[in-house]
Design an enzyme around this catalytic site. Structure first.
Site: not given
Length: 176
Positions: A125-126, A91, A74, A122
């Protein structure tokens, strides 16, 4: 998040060869097509949720080093480095492409501290979150234990991949 150009039906997924299946679903788990390869043996899938559950089980049961590989695949959030197309869209939707220089510096510092502490970036789930939510989450999570963050990162991957599969696959064709 935008819908992919070609949405697939569950029927189409179930009729794919192994190579087609991996080509279409290999990017659901960030740079880890092996998850789709492992899940393929469970065809046919009766729902997107069942497919997602099988893929999550494949990822979680792959052994410590393989799971660690998945976590490390990631990207850092708000990185200026190359990210996968799915990560880039996610993002952007959270405003991470519009950080002020100060916010970018703060998030970069937190990402470095997090990665140094845990050995993987880090993961969050944005979707549905904004840049302030994301910065607050990493500020809080960087203080957790490795065990807690390992489990949290896998839970976040579960959320991310669930969104991705539901964006890509519909249960029934339009004429059904």
């Amino acid at each position: 998040m935008t819908t992919p150009a070609s949405v697939l039906t569950l029927e189409e997924i179930n009729s794919m060869s192994r190579d087609e299946f991996v080509a279409k679903l290999g990017g659901i788990f960030e740079h880890s097509p092996w998850v789709a390869e492992m899940a393929y043996g469970q065809l046919p899938f009766h729902s997107v949720q069942q497919l997602h559950t099988v893929m999550l089980e494949a990822a979680r049961s792959a052994g410590h080093s393989r799971v660690e590989e998945l976590l490390r695949a990631h990207p850092d959030l708000a990185t200026r480095l190359q990210v996968s197309p799915l990560s880039a869209v996610e993002q952007q939707g959270a405003g991470l492409d519009r950080l002020t220089p100060e916010e970018f510096t703060r998030l970069t510092e937190l990402n470095v501290a997090y990665t140094e502490k845990f050995g993987f970036p880090f993961i969050l789930a944005v979707r549905g979150k904004n840049k302030d939510d994301i910065i607050a989450a990493i500020e809080e999570r960087v203080n957790r234990t490795l065990q807690d963050e390992w489990e949290q990162a896998l839970a976040e991957i579960g959320t991310i991949t669930g969104f991705r599969l539901n964006d890509l696959i519909i249960e029934k064709s339009a004429e059904a």
